[in-house]
Design an enzyme around this catalytic site. Structure first.
Site, PDB file in Angstrom:
ATOM      1  N   ASP A 100       0.850  -1.203   0.000  1.00  0.00           N
ATOM      2  CA  ASP A 100       0.000   0.000   0.000  1.00  0.00           C
ATOM      3  C   ASP A 100       0.875   1.239   0.000  1.00  0.00           C
ATOM      4  O   ASP A 100       2.062   1.178   0.333  1.00  0.00           O
ATOM      5  CB  ASP A 100      -0.951   0.016   1.212  1.00  0.00           C
ATOM      6  CG  ASP A 100      -0.228   0.133   2.555  1.00  0.00           C
ATOM      7  OD1 ASP A 100       0.867  -0.455   2.703  1.00  0.00           O
ATOM      8  OD2 ASP A 100      -0.759   0.818   3.450  1.00  0.00           O
ATOM      9  N   GLU A 166       0.013  -0.924   5.923  1.00  0.00           N
ATOM     10  CA  GLU A 166       1.101  -0.356   6.740  1.00  0.00           C
ATOM     11  C   GLU A 166       0.890   1.137   6.930  1.00  0.00           C
ATOM     12  O   GLU A 166       1.068   1.664   8.024  1.00  0.00           O
ATOM     13  CB  GLU A 166       2.462  -0.622   6.079  1.00  0.00           C
ATOM     14  CG  GLU A 166       3.649  -0.401   7.021  1.00  0.00           C
ATOM     15  CD  GLU A 166       4.080   1.049   7.141  1.00  0.00           C
ATOM     16  OE1 GLU A 166       4.750   1.383   8.123  1.00  0.00           O
ATOM     17  OE2 GLU A 166       3.734   1.863   6.270  1.00  0.00           O
TER      18      GLU A 166
END
Ligand code: BES
Ligand code: MN
Ligand code: MN
Length: 470
Positions: A100, A166
């Protein structure tokens, strides 16, 4: 195959295939996997599938997506899991990375669009180029090169876990580690999601700050009010919020929350001495990286101490009220601020949150109600450097970069690494290849292509050494 030959063959493969590796990375970078944006959930999943497909293709086994979404957390993004455990008797390495990325805004400040990767002056520009798609891709490509050199075998056992949350706190992977930690059992965790201290200077990160990310909400009147009719009698939520925020730090940069520094563990004298030898030019840092007329922060501490081993408090934005074009005479009923604190070793997220809540309640002026909500948190960590894995990493980097490795702390946070260290009890190697001017989280994020290729070589050298010692 002997280890020397294996490394030579793998590095030769990586060199020959280097351009293809970059083209593949560009395809991954074209997927706008912004984890914080619910509208991009399908793109986040597409990035996960892209990684899973490639892991399968290079020869990893048991490749799968693990859904982290639950009834309570419907927005959770999948984990990508894979393993190869054919190296009987050899150590197991856990590869961690995140697919991400942060939002790309403000878009107008990008020289080339964030999700249309472009090569300029030896760099690859795109959101996620270095944080962390590019660095994660180095892991995948190091594995591919070793598979190619070993005719389908690796020098070590490998587990892979890639997360898609994250940048929003990593709750999904934390739950997975709590409930299925055994599936990630390994002798060492390998993470490439940090920076080198300076160009050409191989660096291991040996500590990360933790954090609490909160939202402070202030409520005044029952609804927005006309500021002419009610101004003078009605509380203004934004003024109250500004007063609260102004009370959190003094003008020198000291945090005023009572007790906030009580648990802070100072770095050792040896660490402080070592940091003095690092090539750090404060004026260059101020002008080229920060770009402000002066640096701020706690008096009595160096910049490295202030950013690595001291807690800090920042305000990220204050959504709400009238922010449109022109003027609107309104007393906003509600104001919010996104506020985070970075935590250093021995500080606890829960304790820090309680201290913040208490102090915000004390700072609130009359006429408003205040609430502090936790969005996410993560523990600070320091990693052990006295183990064969850190030695393998420094040897491997020495071979590629021709220089000794420096040990630094990182001011940023990677929430799950704390769980690798504490819950799974694993030594962790934070071998990152970002550069100080890579613009992480900012417009024009980039990754040095030289570092991408040398990073792959370093990772190959590391894995071959871990396999030889085990
Ligand atoms: N890769 C960074 C963390 C980092 C960067 C560590 C440079 C050391 C040096 C990571 O992706 C990141 O940005 N983490 C967030 C975590 C947060 C959103 C929970 C951070 O530090 O703000
Ligand atoms: Mn990252
Ligand atoms: Mn990041």
């Amino acid at each position: 195959m002997r280890t020397g030959q294996e490394q030579t063959a793998a590095t030769a493969f990586a060199r020959e295939q280097g351009e293809r590796f970059v083209e593949e990375l560009k395809a991954l970078l074209r997927i706008p996997s912004v984890s914080t944006d619910p509208a991009r959930a399908a793109e986040v999943r597409r990035a996960a599938e892209f990684c899973a497909d490639e892991l399968r293709r290079i020869g990893m086994g048991h490749v799968r997506l693990w859904e982290t979404a639950t009834a309570e957390r419907p927005g959770g993004h999948p984990l990508v899991l894979a393993e190869w455990t054919g190296a009987a008797g050899k150590p197991t390495v856990l590869f961690y990375g995140h697919y991400d990325v942060q939002p790309a805004e403000p878009l107008e400040e990008w020289v080339s669009p964030p999700f249309e990767p472009e090569q300029r002056n030896g760099n690859l520009y795109a959101r996620g180029a270095v944080d962390d798609k590019g660095q994660m891709w180095m892991h995948v490509k190091a594995l591919e090169s070793l598979f190619a050199a070993g005719s389908g075998r690796l020098p070590v056992n490998v587990r892979v876990v890639l997360e898609g949350e994250e940048e929003v706190g990593g709750e999904g992977i934390a739950a997975f580690v709590r409930e299925h930690g055994d599936e990630l059992a390994a002798d060492v965790a390998l993470v490439s999601d940090t920076e080198m201290f300076a160009p050409e200077l191989p660096t291991l990160c040996v500590g990360l700050r933790g954090m609490i990310y909160t939202e402070i909400e202030v409520r005044g009147g029952r609804t927005d009010l006309h500021s002419g009719i009610y101004g003078g009698a009605a509380p203004n939520a934004f003024v109250a919020l500004a007063q609260i925020i102004a009370g959190l730090k003094d003008r020198d940069g000291r945090i005023l929350i009572p007790g906030i520094y009580d648990a802070v563990e100072a770095p050792t004298g040896a660490e402080l001495e070592a940091w003095k030898a690092l090539p750090f030019d404060e004026e260059l840092y101020r002008t080229t990286e920060v770009g402000s007329p002066e640096l701020t922060g706690e008096p009595g501490f160096s910049v490295l101490e202030r950013t690595w081993v001291r807690p800090t408090l920042d305000v990220h934005g204050m959504p709400g009220g009238f922010t449109g074009a022109g003027a609107k005479t309104v007393i906003p009923a509600k104001a919010t601020a996104k506020v985070s604190l970075r935590l250093v070793p021995r500080m606890s997220p829960a304790e820090t949150f309680a201290q913040l809540q208490d102090y915000v309640a004390k700072l609130a002026p009359k006429g408003v109600e205040v609430e502090v909500r936790m969005i996410h948190s993560g523990d600070p960590i320091v990693v052990d450097t006295e183990n064969p894995y850190v030695r393998a990493a420094t040897e491997a980097m020495h071979e590629v970069w021709g220089k000794g490795t420096v040990f630094v702390r990182g001011g940023g946070s990677i929430p799950i690494v704390g769980d690798f260290v504490r819950v799974l009890g694993m030594p962790t190697v934070l071998m990152g290849f970002g550069l100080p001017d890579d613009n992480l989280h900012a417009p024009n994020e980039k990754f040095s292509l030289a570092n991408f290729h040398r990073g792959i070589q370093s990772l190959i050298g590391f894995l071959v050494r871990v396999g030889a010692h085990g």
